[in-house]
Write a protein that holds these residues in place. Structure first.
Motif, PDB file in Angstrom:
ATOM      1  N   UNK A 185      10.481   0.897 -47.737  1.00 45.61           N
ATOM      2  CA  UNK A 185      11.562   1.875 -47.856  1.00 45.61           C
ATOM      3  C   UNK A 185      11.550   2.882 -46.709  1.00 45.61           C
ATOM      4  N   UNK A 186      10.355   3.242 -46.246  1.00 48.09           N
ATOM      5  CA  UNK A 186      10.216   4.198 -45.139  1.00 48.09           C
ATOM      6  C   UNK A 186       9.154   3.654 -44.199  1.00 48.09           C
ATOM      7  N   UNK A 187       9.547   3.012 -43.127  1.00 45.22           N
ATOM      8  CA  UNK A 187       8.621   2.287 -42.252  1.00 45.22           C
ATOM      9  C   UNK A 187       7.693   3.207 -41.472  1.00 45.22           C
ATOM     10  N   UNK A 188       8.082   4.482 -41.284  1.00 41.70           N
ATOM     11  CA  UNK A 188       7.264   5.400 -40.500  1.00 41.70           C
ATOM     12  C   UNK A 188       6.476   6.382 -41.359  1.00 41.70           C
ATOM     13  N   UNK A 189       6.293   6.092 -42.626  1.00 39.62           N
ATOM     14  CA  UNK A 189       5.564   6.988 -43.525  1.00 39.62           C
ATOM     15  C   UNK A 189       4.063   6.785 -43.303  1.00 39.62           C
ATOM     16  N   UNK A 190       3.439   7.730 -42.620  1.00 48.47           N
ATOM     17  CA  UNK A 190       2.039   7.602 -42.221  1.00 48.47           C
ATOM     18  C   UNK A 190       1.101   7.532 -43.431  1.00 48.47           C
ATOM     19  N   UNK A 191       1.214   8.422 -44.442  1.00 50.99           N
ATOM     20  CA  UNK A 191       0.275   8.328 -45.585  1.00 50.99           C
ATOM     21  C   UNK A 191       0.344   6.991 -46.306  1.00 50.99           C
ATOM     22  N   UNK A 192       1.523   6.397 -46.403  1.00 49.90           N
ATOM     23  CA  UNK A 192       1.629   5.098 -47.058  1.00 49.90           C
ATOM     24  C   UNK A 192       0.881   4.027 -46.268  1.00 49.90           C
TER      25      UNK A 192
END
Length: 532
Positions: free
Chosen positions: A258-265
């Motif tokens: 859903x969010x390709x640049x989400x660092x914590x994920x």
């Protein structure tokens, strides 16, 4: 418009009919009560039309006389209703402007002209006037009355939620918001408040379900809903990483979709794969996010993904990250740090200098200090870089509503806003550092770097030299031989060979009061230097 058109069509039809009769002359004979009545066909048609018109007029007149009392009552009722709505409109405007006296006056006038059970806006005006005047108990009673009416239920729940929040009754506010959200998920205030309450309590599944309802109700745009759902899935994955790594990994991977640049994920997903000894997928996830959003946490997780790696192995991994995202300050810094751990000081220094020319920050100058300490142990240069770090801007951190956190959090601890944390410079350094941290600043810091400290060889001390002798250095080309002073005086040693004054650190004499500045000395023939 249709009535006018119908009249035109009727007149047109009558004209066509009379023209048709005029072209076909004839006579009409009628025997009525033994009498013969003869007339032309045109006259007979005209008499017929006149009789019909007379009948219609008589019917209209009789109906008007019969319904006149009701018409009069309806006229005065409409006039009263118009005056009531005018008073209601004026009162709502006054309440919005904070004019409590005028709002109360218009409320009383509207209540006298309109029926409160038929016009719910009167209750709204009374409640707003009560809030403005500080009569909160009456306002809550009116909001409660509105919440029991299906027509004004949502408005009443909104007012009760606002009043509960104002009084600090967060549990009551949560209940009102959840009641409104369950019946009307399209209400932004109810959905937002309920979502924040569920996030604070850690009920991530309920929060995700409510977010899906908002998306179906088109309360949120698709991009915003996907981002918030990714944040909720990441928070859920962090909570379950220790207890159920496989579920946490799946949630984190879904969040990355859903969010390709989400660092914590990406970090949680990589840790989940590492718990299963799947190093290949862990590194693949980190590399994909690194290409989109280089972050030091991703780099540290990537370098230490395998515990048995040596410093040289970590340096090779750091160079791999630099290859994936070249000309980036995070790539340069991570390679410099890995090279420092591997004792490759030349590469560490070159990468750190490239990072300083790109963006000077506190982290860059502290890295220079670490390199100097490990390679040369030159205290002067170390102090120089530490001073530059104090003057440089702060490093980026996770910031939300002015709160700086060491780790990412799904919602702000200040306002409770979801997805509030951003990786940026803290607010106290937004206007700039003590000295502007630009590219020219980094170039200036590198050019002003003091040379390596060279320790001068101390002269041969006399046999009776004390611990802290006084040494006098002469600048002329020739000087007399050293002379031993009497025992009762302070021993002095005078050198015959001219000795250059040691170059001070930082391009100027130290601030030690015991050191004299050669440029500011009044005696140009001699320069005295006390060494302690």
């Amino acid at each position: 418009m249709l009535r006018i058109l119908s009249y035109v069509v009727l007149v047109l039809l009558l004209g066509i009919g009379f023209a048709w009769l005029a072209e076909r002359p004839g006579s009409l004979s009628i025997i009525w009560q033994g009498q013969l009545i003869e007339m032309s066909l045109m006259v007979a048609a005209a008499i017929l039309v006149s009789i019909v018109a007379l009948v219609m007029f008589v019917w209209w007149f009789a109906r008007t006389v019969w319904t006149s009392p009701h018409s009069v009552r309806r006229y005065f009722r409409a006039r009263t209703r118009d005056r009531g709505y005018q008073a209601l409109s004026t009162g709502l405007i006054a309440a919005g402007a904070g004019n409590a006296a005028l709002a109360r006056k218009m409320s009383a006038r509207a209540r006298g002209l309109l029926r409160a059970d038929q016009e719910p806006l009167i209750l709204v005006l009374d409640a707003q006037a009560a809030v403005i005047e500080g009569r909160f108990d009456e306002a809550r009673r009116l909001f409660q009355q509105m919440s029991e009416d299906p027509e004004t239920r949502e408005l009443g729940l909104r007012g009760l939620h606002v009043e509960a929040t104002r009084l600090g009754a967060h549990e009551a506010a949560r209940q009102y918001a959840e009641t409104a959200a369950e019946s009307a998920p399209y209400l932004p205030w109810a959905a937002k408040s309920t979502l924040e309450h569920r996030c604070r309590a850690g009920h991530w599944d309920d929060a995700i379900r409510l977010l899906d309802q908002q998306r179906v109700a088109h309360v949120l745009k698709r991009a915003e809903a996907d981002r918030l759902k990714a944040v909720l899935l990441t928070a859920k994955a962090e909570d379950r990483l220790e207890s159920d790594p496989s579920v946490a990994r799946d949630n984190a991977v879904q969040a990355l979709k859903l969010a390709r640049d989400l660092v914590p994920a990406a970090i949680v997903a990589a840790k989940g794969y590492l718990r299963e000894d799947n190093l290949r997928k862990a590194t693949s996830v980190l590399e994909q996010v690194w290409k989109l959003s280089p972050h030091p946490d991703i780099a540290h997780t990537y370098l230490r993904a395998r515990s048995g790696d040596s410093a040289v192995d970590r340096l090779k991994k750091a160079e791999r990250l630099e290859h994936l995202r070249p000309n980036n300050i995070e790539s340069l810094l991570i390679v410099a740090e890995a090279a420092l751990d591997a004792q490759d000081f030349a590469k560490a220094r070159s990468k750190a200098e490239a990072a300083a020319r790109m963006e000077s920050s506190e982290r860059v100058y502290l890295l220079f200090a670490d390199i100097e300490e490990a390679e040369t142990n030159d205290q002067g240069r170390i102090r120089y870089w530490m001073g530059e770090a104090l003057k440089a801007g702060r490093d980026p951190a996770w910031v939300a509503d002015g709160y700086v956190s060491e780790r990412w959090l799904p919602l702000s601890p200040i306002t409770g806003k979801l997805d509030a944390f951003e990786w940026k410079m803290p607010f106290d350094q937004v206007e700039g550092a003590i000295e502007d941290g630009t590219i020219s600043r980094g170039e200036q810091a590198l050019s002003a770097l003091p040379p390596l400290q060279t320790k001068p060889q101390p002269p041969a001390a006399p046999e009776n030299r004390e611990t802290h002798p006084f040494i006098e250095t002469t600048t002329p080309a020739a000087a007399p031989a050293p002379v031993r002073k009497p025992a009762q005086e302070t021993p002095k040693v005078q050198e015959t060979a001219p000795t250059a004054v040691p170059e001070p650190f930082f391009g100027r004499p130290p601030d030690d009061p015991g050191v004299r500045d050669p440029a500011g000395a009044t005696d140009d023939s001699k320069t005295r230097l006390r060494l302690f």
